[in-house]
Design a protein around this motif. Structure first.
Motif, short mmCIF file in Angstrom:
data_model
loop_
_atom_site.label_atom_id
_atom_site.label_comp_id
_atom_site.label_asym_id
_atom_site.label_seq_id
_atom_site.Cartn_x
_atom_site.Cartn_y
_atom_site.Cartn_z
N LYS A 77 0.83 -1.20 0.00
CA LYS A 77 0.00 0.00 0.00
C LYS A 77 0.86 1.25 0.00
CE LYS A 77 -3.87 2.22 2.39
NZ LYS A 77 -4.84 2.13 3.51
N ILE A 81 0.78 4.10 -2.91
CA ILE A 81 0.50 5.51 -2.64
C ILE A 81 1.58 6.40 -3.25
CG2 ILE A 81 0.45 7.25 -0.80
CD1 ILE A 81 -1.15 5.21 0.87
N THR A 290 -9.77 9.86 -3.83
CA THR A 290 -9.21 9.25 -2.64
C THR A 290 -8.10 8.26 -2.99
OG1 THR A 290 -10.72 7.34 -2.61
CG2 THR A 290 -11.49 9.38 -1.57
N ALA A 291 -7.25 8.00 -1.98
CA ALA A 291 -6.19 7.02 -2.16
C ALA A 291 -6.78 5.65 -2.49
CB ALA A 291 -5.34 6.95 -0.90
N LYS A 292 -7.90 5.32 -1.87
CA LYS A 292 -8.55 4.03 -2.15
C LYS A 292 -8.94 3.94 -3.61
CE LYS A 292 -12.34 1.10 -0.48
NZ LYS A 292 -13.47 1.02 0.49
N ASP A 325 -5.54 13.55 -0.29
CA ASP A 325 -5.88 12.31 0.41
C ASP A 325 -4.71 11.33 0.39
OD1 ASP A 325 -8.12 10.90 1.82
OD2 ASP A 325 -7.66 9.38 0.29
N LEU A 326 -3.99 11.27 -0.73
CA LEU A 326 -2.82 10.39 -0.78
C LEU A 326 -1.79 10.80 0.28
CD1 LEU A 326 -2.40 10.13 -4.64
CD2 LEU A 326 -2.83 8.19 -3.12
N GLN A 329 -3.08 9.72 3.75
CA GLN A 329 -2.95 8.28 3.93
C GLN A 329 -1.49 7.87 4.09
OE1 GLN A 329 -5.45 6.22 4.45
NE2 GLN A 329 -6.92 7.90 4.18
N ARG A 330 -0.61 8.57 3.40
CA ARG A 330 0.82 8.30 3.54
C ARG A 330 1.29 8.62 4.96
NH1 ARG A 330 6.01 10.44 2.45
NH2 ARG A 330 7.22 9.14 1.00
N LYS A 332 -0.61 8.62 7.59
CA LYS A 332 -1.20 7.61 8.48
C LYS A 332 -0.35 6.34 8.51
CE LYS A 332 -4.46 5.13 10.62
NZ LYS A 332 -4.04 3.74 10.35
N LEU A 333 0.14 5.91 7.36
CA LEU A 333 0.97 4.70 7.33
C LEU A 333 2.28 4.88 8.08
CD1 LEU A 333 0.55 3.45 3.64
CD2 LEU A 333 -0.37 2.39 5.70
N TYR A 338 -4.20 9.44 11.92
CA TYR A 338 -4.68 10.34 10.86
C TYR A 338 -4.31 11.78 11.18
CZ TYR A 338 -7.35 6.75 8.43
OH TYR A 338 -7.71 5.64 7.71
#
Length: 347
Positions: A77, A81, A290-292, A325-326, A329-330, A332-333, A338
């Protein structure tokens, strides 16, 4: 079925031929020799395009939906991203665009996350032609390309000389890439040779004084083409005309990029390379936020066209809000939490 090969029965090249497609700055290399008989007349071109296998809409949408359920976790993931960030054409195409807004967006393209310099740069900034010179100056030396829409974007409703002048102006201002719109009225009326000849003329207008060429992306506006069969025909028509990329949409209509219509275009570029040895890129645009969503599209690319297309040279996202959003999410990882709403800039 949608996945049926659309390779013509007697191609002059095979899949073993090394893929060749121009980058920005190189001469375009359409597959004219392989399909000279197909593009010789309106009747021949119509016969070829209408002879392509019909699209099974149910099968196409079902496959796109199934691929969209793939689960991508942890390191895969994180890789996806970063890859998606590097594929973004960060876009501002508004009547209220100002030099300041364009310069701000260019700064974000170069350094998407000022708090984490390991975040990759985006592929390009996409602007109107009158902003191309400003973007070119702001991006100098960064490696981020300047993409400019042209040919009376988004409707394309003007005379061809005006479209060609629009393109030449953008190239003269420093655009590395041109995103043109096809004449959907001509296409839907069945004037396929007219559309093909216009794409070729725009491609020639992408020539720079030194003899190199800006990269040409051809936009179909899939939401106005009505049927999947028309999207398949438009894909092959643009590739025959010498497009470097085929692009789903302008982002200015109700229906833009969807997993199903992007899957169909990925099948087309896959089969075109099998027939000619020429590799063409794909750019979904509009509605990918979104990243998703972005990761679902990367799965489509890998499973349909193959890993050769998992590169900014061959796949782009036309987007404005996707990058935010990417980045979140980056973060968050990497941190396990968040970010707040002020972590990224609002474009």
């Amino acid at each position: 079925m949608s996945s049926a090969s659309t390779v013509p029965p007697e191609p002059t090249a095979t899949a073993s031929t090394p893929p060749t497609a121009p980058r920005a700055g190189q001469s375009p290399a359409p597959a004219d020799a392989a399909f000279a008989d197909v593009t010789a007349s309106e009747a021949a071109l119509r016969r070829y395009l209408h002879g392509l296998p019909g699209v099974d809409a149910v099968g196409l949408e079902a496959r796109a939906a199934t691929l969209g359920t793939r689960s991508i976790k942890t390191t895969a993931k994180a890789y996806a991203i970063d890859l998606a960030i590097s594929m973004i054409d960060l876009t501002t195409l508004e009547g209220a665009d100002t030099p300041g807004k364009v310069r701000s967006l260019c700064a974000k393209a170069i350094t998407p996350d000022p708090s984490d310099r390991t975040a990759p740069r985006v592929a390009a900034i996409c602007v109107y032609p009158d902003m191309a010179a400003i973007a070119k100056e702001a991006l100098a030396g960064s490696g981020v390309h300047v993409a400019s829409v042209a040919t009376a974007f988004p409707a394309g409703r003007t005379a061809r000389p005006v479209k060609l002048a629009d393109t030449r102006d953008a190239v003269a201002a420093g655009a590395d890439e041109i995103d043109m719109v096809i004449d959907r009225g001509a296409f839907l009326a069945g004037r396929y040779l007219e559309v093909l000849e216009e794409i070729r003329a725009v491609r020639e207008a992408c020539e720079r004084p030194d003899g190199s060429f800006a990269h040409l992306k051809v936009i179909f506006e899939n939401g106005e083409l009505s049927t999947y069969d028309n999207i398949r025909r438009a894909s092959w028509l643009a590739m025959l005309a010498g497009a470097d990329f085929i692009k789903t949409s302008t982002g200015k209509v109700a229906v833009n990029a969807t997993p199903a219509n992007t899957l169909l275009m990925l099948e087309a570029v896959r089969d075109f390379r099998a027939a000619t040895g020429v590799q063409i890129g794909v750019k979904p645009a509009g509605g990918i936020r979104t990243a998703k969503d972005a990761i679902k599209y990367l799965v489509l690319v890998n499973e349909t066209a193959g890993a050769d297309w998992l590169s900014p040279d061959w796949f782009r996202f036309g987007a404005s809000s996707l990058l935010n959003d990417l980045l979140m999410q980056r973060h968050k990882l990497s941190t396990g939490r968040y970010s707040g709403p002020d972590y990224v800039t609002v474009d």
